[in-house]
Design a protein around this motif. Structure first.
Motif, PDB file in Angstrom:
ATOM      1  N   VAL A 176      26.143 -15.310   0.054  1.00  0.00           N
ATOM      2  CA  VAL A 176      25.543 -14.219  -0.833  1.00  0.00           C
ATOM      3  C   VAL A 176      25.098 -13.051   0.201  1.00  0.00           C
ATOM      4  CG1 VAL A 176      23.743 -13.637  -2.516  1.00  0.00           C
ATOM      5  CG2 VAL A 176      24.900 -15.874  -2.519  1.00  0.00           C
ATOM      6  N   ARG A 177      25.319 -11.795  -0.187  1.00  0.00           N
ATOM      7  CA  ARG A 177      24.850 -10.636   0.347  1.00  0.00           C
ATOM      8  C   ARG A 177      23.575 -10.020  -0.325  1.00  0.00           C
ATOM      9  NH1 ARG A 177      29.558  -7.031   0.821  1.00  0.00           N
ATOM     10  NH2 ARG A 177      28.851  -6.733  -1.553  1.00  0.00           N
ATOM     11  N   ALA A 178      22.681  -9.847   0.262  1.00  0.00           N
ATOM     12  CA  ALA A 178      21.539  -8.976  -0.334  1.00  0.00           C
ATOM     13  C   ALA A 178      21.289  -7.665   0.404  1.00  0.00           C
ATOM     14  CB  ALA A 178      20.166  -9.827  -0.572  1.00  0.00           C
ATOM     15  N   ALA A 179      20.685  -6.756  -0.137  1.00  0.00           N
ATOM     16  CA  ALA A 179      20.556  -5.531   0.526  1.00  0.00           C
ATOM     17  C   ALA A 179      19.282  -4.741  -0.523  1.00  0.00           C
ATOM     18  CB  ALA A 179      21.714  -4.438   0.296  1.00  0.00           C
ATOM     19  N   LEU A 180      18.435  -4.198   0.177  1.00  0.00           N
ATOM     20  CA  LEU A 180      17.223  -3.879  -0.517  1.00  0.00           C
ATOM     21  C   LEU A 180      16.649  -2.636   0.012  1.00  0.00           C
ATOM     22  CD1 LEU A 180      14.532  -5.000   0.787  1.00  0.00           C
ATOM     23  CD2 LEU A 180      15.038  -7.203  -0.332  1.00  0.00           C
ATOM     24  N   ASP A 181      16.084  -1.865  -0.677  1.00  0.00           N
ATOM     25  CA  ASP A 181      15.108  -0.652  -0.434  1.00  0.00           C
ATOM     26  C   ASP A 181      13.913  -0.736  -1.033  1.00  0.00           C
ATOM     27  OD1 ASP A 181      14.160   1.820   0.270  1.00  0.00           O
ATOM     28  OD2 ASP A 181      15.870   2.906  -0.797  1.00  0.00           O
ATOM     29  N   LEU A 182      12.679  -0.729  -0.243  1.00  0.00           N
ATOM     30  CA  LEU A 182      11.509  -0.715  -0.949  1.00  0.00           C
ATOM     31  C   LEU A 182      11.153   0.960  -0.901  1.00  0.00           C
ATOM     32  CD1 LEU A 182       9.673  -3.136   1.490  1.00  0.00           C
ATOM     33  CD2 LEU A 182      10.729  -3.576  -0.809  1.00  0.00           C
ATOM     34  N   SER A 183      11.920   1.352  -1.872  1.00  0.00           N
ATOM     35  CA  SER A 183      11.932   2.913  -2.246  1.00  0.00           C
ATOM     36  C   SER A 183      10.759   3.315  -3.438  1.00  0.00           C
ATOM     37  CB  SER A 183      13.292   3.354  -2.844  1.00  0.00           C
ATOM     38  OG  SER A 183      13.623   2.666  -4.136  1.00  0.00           O
ATOM     39  N   GLY A 184      10.397   2.367  -4.150  1.00  0.00           N
ATOM     40  CA  GLY A 184       9.432   2.637  -5.041  1.00  0.00           C
ATOM     41  C   GLY A 184      10.410   2.955  -6.596  1.00  0.00           C
ATOM     42  N   ASP A 209       3.281   4.666  12.529  1.00  0.00           N
ATOM     43  CA  ASP A 209       2.365   5.507  12.015  1.00  0.00           C
ATOM     44  C   ASP A 209       2.973   6.666  10.892  1.00  0.00           C
ATOM     45  OD1 ASP A 209       3.881   7.022  13.470  1.00  0.00           O
ATOM     46  OD2 ASP A 209       2.465   8.427  14.454  1.00  0.00           O
ATOM     47  N   ALA A 210       4.024   6.557  10.229  1.00  0.00           N
ATOM     48  CA  ALA A 210       4.907   7.286   9.370  1.00  0.00           C
ATOM     49  C   ALA A 210       5.530   6.652   7.966  1.00  0.00           C
ATOM     50  CB  ALA A 210       5.866   8.192  10.179  1.00  0.00           C
ATOM     51  N   ILE A 211       5.340   7.262   7.067  1.00  0.00           N
ATOM     52  CA  ILE A 211       6.116   6.798   5.934  1.00  0.00           C
ATOM     53  C   ILE A 211       7.643   6.933   6.168  1.00  0.00           C
ATOM     54  CG2 ILE A 211       6.337   7.248   3.342  1.00  0.00           C
ATOM     55  CD1 ILE A 211       3.599   6.346   3.970  1.00  0.00           C
ATOM     56  N   PRO A 212       8.291   5.905   6.090  1.00  0.00           N
ATOM     57  CA  PRO A 212      10.037   6.249   6.214  1.00  0.00           C
ATOM     58  C   PRO A 212      10.570   6.923   5.043  1.00  0.00           C
ATOM     59  CG  PRO A 212       9.212   3.979   5.269  1.00  0.00           C
ATOM     60  CD  PRO A 212       7.886   4.715   5.409  1.00  0.00           C
ATOM     61  N   SER A 213      10.134   8.099   4.974  1.00  0.00           N
ATOM     62  CA  SER A 213      11.006   8.972   4.050  1.00  0.00           C
ATOM     63  C   SER A 213      10.797  10.498   4.202  1.00  0.00           C
ATOM     64  CB  SER A 213      10.521   8.631   2.570  1.00  0.00           C
ATOM     65  OG  SER A 213      10.942   9.772   1.706  1.00  0.00           O
ATOM     66  N   THR A 214      11.786  11.197   4.093  1.00  0.00           N
ATOM     67  CA  THR A 214      11.446  12.504   4.529  1.00  0.00           C
ATOM     68  C   THR A 214      10.722  13.232   3.363  1.00  0.00           C
ATOM     69  OG1 THR A 214      13.588  13.277   3.165  1.00  0.00           O
ATOM     70  CG2 THR A 214      13.854  12.869   5.574  1.00  0.00           C
ATOM     71  N   LYS A 215      10.599  12.634   2.107  1.00  0.00           N
ATOM     72  CA  LYS A 215       9.618  13.172   1.403  1.00  0.00           C
ATOM     73  C   LYS A 215       8.215  12.976   1.546  1.00  0.00           C
ATOM     74  CE  LYS A 215      12.305  11.448  -2.550  1.00  0.00           C
ATOM     75  NZ  LYS A 215      13.604  10.616  -1.903  1.00  0.00           N
ATOM     76  N   GLY A 216       7.869  12.008   2.529  1.00  0.00           N
ATOM     77  CA  GLY A 216       6.522  11.836   3.058  1.00  0.00           C
ATOM     78  C   GLY A 216       5.777  10.618   2.040  1.00  0.00           C
ATOM     79  N   GLY A 255       0.834  -1.163  -0.025  1.00  0.00           N
ATOM     80  CA  GLY A 255       0.004   0.115   0.099  1.00  0.00           C
ATOM     81  C   GLY A 255       0.883   1.268   0.082  1.00  0.00           C
ATOM     82  N   ASP A 256       0.436   2.221   0.965  1.00  0.00           N
ATOM     83  CA  ASP A 256       1.140   3.424   0.864  1.00  0.00           C
ATOM     84  C   ASP A 256       2.661   3.172   1.921  1.00  0.00           C
ATOM     85  OD1 ASP A 256       0.505   3.446   3.641  1.00  0.00           O
ATOM     86  OD2 ASP A 256      -0.535   5.188   3.518  1.00  0.00           O
ATOM     87  N   LYS A 257       2.919   2.121   2.176  1.00  0.00           N
ATOM     88  CA  LYS A 257       4.405   1.608   2.998  1.00  0.00           C
ATOM     89  C   LYS A 257       4.312   2.392   4.333  1.00  0.00           C
ATOM     90  CE  LYS A 257       6.458   0.876  -1.415  1.00  0.00           C
ATOM     91  NZ  LYS A 257       7.352   1.197  -2.272  1.00  0.00           N
ATOM     92  N   LYS A 258       3.215   2.953   4.628  1.00  0.00           N
ATOM     93  CA  LYS A 258       3.358   3.490   6.357  1.00  0.00           C
ATOM     94  C   LYS A 258       3.622   2.512   7.201  1.00  0.00           C
ATOM     95  CE  LYS A 258       0.222   6.445   7.195  1.00  0.00           C
ATOM     96  NZ  LYS A 258      -1.305   7.016   7.838  1.00  0.00           N
ATOM     97  N   GLY A 259       4.712   2.982   7.974  1.00  0.00           N
ATOM     98  CA  GLY A 259       5.158   2.042   9.159  1.00  0.00           C
ATOM     99  C   GLY A 259       5.988   0.973   8.951  1.00  0.00           C
ATOM    100  N   ILE A 260       6.492   0.595   7.665  1.00  0.00           N
ATOM    101  CA  ILE A 260       7.472  -0.271   7.280  1.00  0.00           C
ATOM    102  C   ILE A 260       8.871   0.332   7.684  1.00  0.00           C
ATOM    103  CG2 ILE A 260       6.009  -1.294   5.431  1.00  0.00           C
ATOM    104  CD1 ILE A 260       8.058  -0.058   3.504  1.00  0.00           C
TER     105      ILE A 260
END
Length: 195
Positions: A103-111, A186-193, A83-88
């Motif tokens: 194996v090393r994996a790193a990821l960002d659910l950034s869109g 309760d927050a989107i994990p980005s300074t962009k909102g 959804g809007d990714k609030k709180g992840i």
């Protein structure tokens, strides 16, 4: 509820994917491609994302369309379930050893989909499965899931171990990233909102 169901039908494949991000890693994956089913089971089990996948594809040609289109549908299902990714937590990483492989994996659910792939297979096939399809799956997953994904092989010579370590590492990273952050639920994990 962080759940989604995606159905994708083309002239080459017909795929349905159901996910529950708050599951226990329960899986029922049937694509007609044995090794791929085994890898999808690992992805579910180690991410704790419940997955039910059904795929019918043009396997008389090869496994390519089935594997790639499953990645597309799974990525779309993850996007819908988030959804809007609030709180992840948003970010996840894992160094995963499996016998000779690490194996090393790193990821960002950034869109912002992006795949960095540093994996080398010593054999072109694992059983009847083309090893190049491992990358195809993760490319489709990253693109359609809006995931910045880095997968790096640190060690390994057995192709089965390398592939499985890759799926498990991504799974563990995904588990961290989709979890709710109790300090900022309760927050989107980005300074962009927005993500």
């Amino acid at each position: 509820m962080r759940r989604a169901k995606i159905t994708r039908k083309t002239a080459e494949t017909e795929i349905s994917v159901e996910v529950n991000l708050d599951g226990t890693g329960t899986y029922d994956n049937q694509t007609g491609v044995g090794f791929f089913d085994h890898m999808l089971d690992q992805l579910s089990r180690h991410s704790l994302i419940d997955m039910t996948i059904r795929a019918e594809g043009d396997l008389h040609i090869d496994d390519h369309h089935t594997v790639e289109d499953t990645g597309i549908a799974l990525g779309q299902a993850l996007t819908e379930a988030l959804g809007d990714k609030k709180g992840i937590r948003r970010y996840g990483e894992c160094h995963l050893p499996m016998d000779d492989a690490q194996v090393r994996a790193a990821l960002d659910l950034s869109g912002r989909p992006y795949l960095v792939w540093n994996m080398e297979f010593t054999a072109p096939k694992i059983g009847t499965f083309d090893t190049e399809l491992v990358r195809e799956f993760f490319q489709a997953l990253a693109t359609n899931g809006g995931i910045t994904l880095h997968v790096d092989q640190l060690h390994g010579f057995n192709a089965h171990h390398v592939a499985e370590a890759g799926f498990k590492a991504v799974a563990r990273a995904l588990r961290l990233a989709v979890e709710t952050d109790p300090r900022k639920a309760d927050a989107i994990p980005s300074t962009k909102g927005a993500l």
